[in-house]
Design an enzyme around this catalytic site. Sequence first.
Site, short mmCIF file in Angstrom:
data_model
loop_
_atom_site.label_atom_id
_atom_site.label_comp_id
_atom_site.label_asym_id
_atom_site.label_seq_id
_atom_site.Cartn_x
_atom_site.Cartn_y
_atom_site.Cartn_z
N GLU A 350 1.87 -7.49 6.87
CA GLU A 350 1.36 -7.41 8.25
C GLU A 350 1.94 -6.18 8.95
O GLU A 350 1.24 -5.51 9.73
CB GLU A 350 1.73 -8.67 9.02
N ASP A 433 -0.86 -3.89 1.38
CA ASP A 433 -0.12 -4.32 0.19
C ASP A 433 0.71 -3.16 -0.37
O ASP A 433 1.87 -3.34 -0.76
CB ASP A 433 -1.08 -4.81 -0.90
#
EC number: 3.4.24.84
Length: 489
Positions: A350, A433
């Site tokens: 996040e 990611d």
Amino acid sequence: MVFLISILEEYFSFLDKIEPNTLFYVLIIFTWIISIWQHYLAYRQYKNYKRHRTVPNELADVMTDEELKKARSYAIDKMRYNQIHSIFNEIETTILLLIGIFPWLWKKSGNILAKYNYNNHEILQSLIFISIITIYLTISNMPWSYYYHFILEEKHGFNKQTIKFFIKDNIKKLIVILTLVLPIVALLIKIIQIGGNYFFIYAWLFVTSISLIIAFIYPNYIAPLFDRYDPLREGELRSNIETLAAKINFPLAKIYVVEGSARSAHSNAYFYGFFKAKRIVLYDTLIKGYSIQETKDDNKEKQSNETQEKLSAEENTLTKRHTTDEQQTIKKKVDKGCESEEVLAVLCHEFGHWSLSHNIINLSISFINLFFVFTIFAALFKRSVLYQSFGFTTTQPILLGLLIIFQYVLLPYFEIYSFALTVLSRRFEFQADHFAVKLHYGDSLGRALKKLEIDNMAYPFSDYLYAKYHYSHPTLLERLKAIQSTKST
């Protein structure tokens, strides 16, 4: 700008040559073409679910054949439900349009006003119109929602709601929607009425401002009406989150845990807030063994000790042949969720969205798109053929112009726009990611993604075309492959 509108009005002049009835059926056909396309994709996915599969090598360490079978069953049930619900809504909407529901309801709204001597008051009539539709949609959707939560989700162990909670939740949603939507619509119609040639600019600025205001007030004042938010307790996890945030200069203000377990066993995490006041929200179902404290309970400490005793007792009796129902429930709660390091990895993902300005990019795209559609609306909303095609032969209500143009005329454009956003979102997920991997959370992120897949009973295989069109996130297998590829570079 006026010149641009003139050009667009000239471009759309071909609409005036189309018979209203012909235009009406063309717009209806557009909706069905898009629906058929969606059902085709769903059929491909359904065939994918029905195909026999074995646990992929990437998940062999966390998923059993039985868990794969359960995930497959859950996916099939959800797909059947969604398709039946979708077809029902499409048929219902088409029938209502064919019998002239919009002009009939508009007239009824006017009759209600006339009883109180409010004749020809377009804004009030529009608000009554919206209120009736919103109440109808809420009531008509409740049986579907009930089935989804109390039968489908209950069958697969996800529903945690009670009937009382469900009813209160729907009533609160209705009140909140009407409280927000009615004044916004009233002001928007007024702006269009008095805005002159540049009304679409003022309307765009108004809606943009409202979007930003709601983005601020929703998590702070509206979301707590539906779910309980508590500060994350002091401890190792909180300290590690604060350390990680400081390491990357994330402007962390507060960390909350939302009691998602009160309504569902699904888990999630996100952050919100503007500028230097970001808040992190973790679902209690995301954190292994975590439960929100009852801060107003005098016996809180005693209950906590009892819980620990139960957990310890359960761990000591796992090898016994006979396990009580109570112990099985405790074990299920302990086994689900992520360890501290894995929660950090999810948050690191996040943080990647924040660091790479993904939210700002998405906001900018949405505001540019909003300006574009308001410009198109300005070029179209005075064309009488649009209103006549939906049965409005003597009036041209602004609200109906907004509904017809945004819901039907621009439907093909919105479908393309939505697909483009999905493609962009998938790209952003890979980038986030990658950010986590570069901060050495690749292994932890991979484990967390696997656990969330198991906990949420997600089926790991998807039809390629369905996934490309619908999935805002890459599939788990795609993400694991990309994580491994990034680690090796």
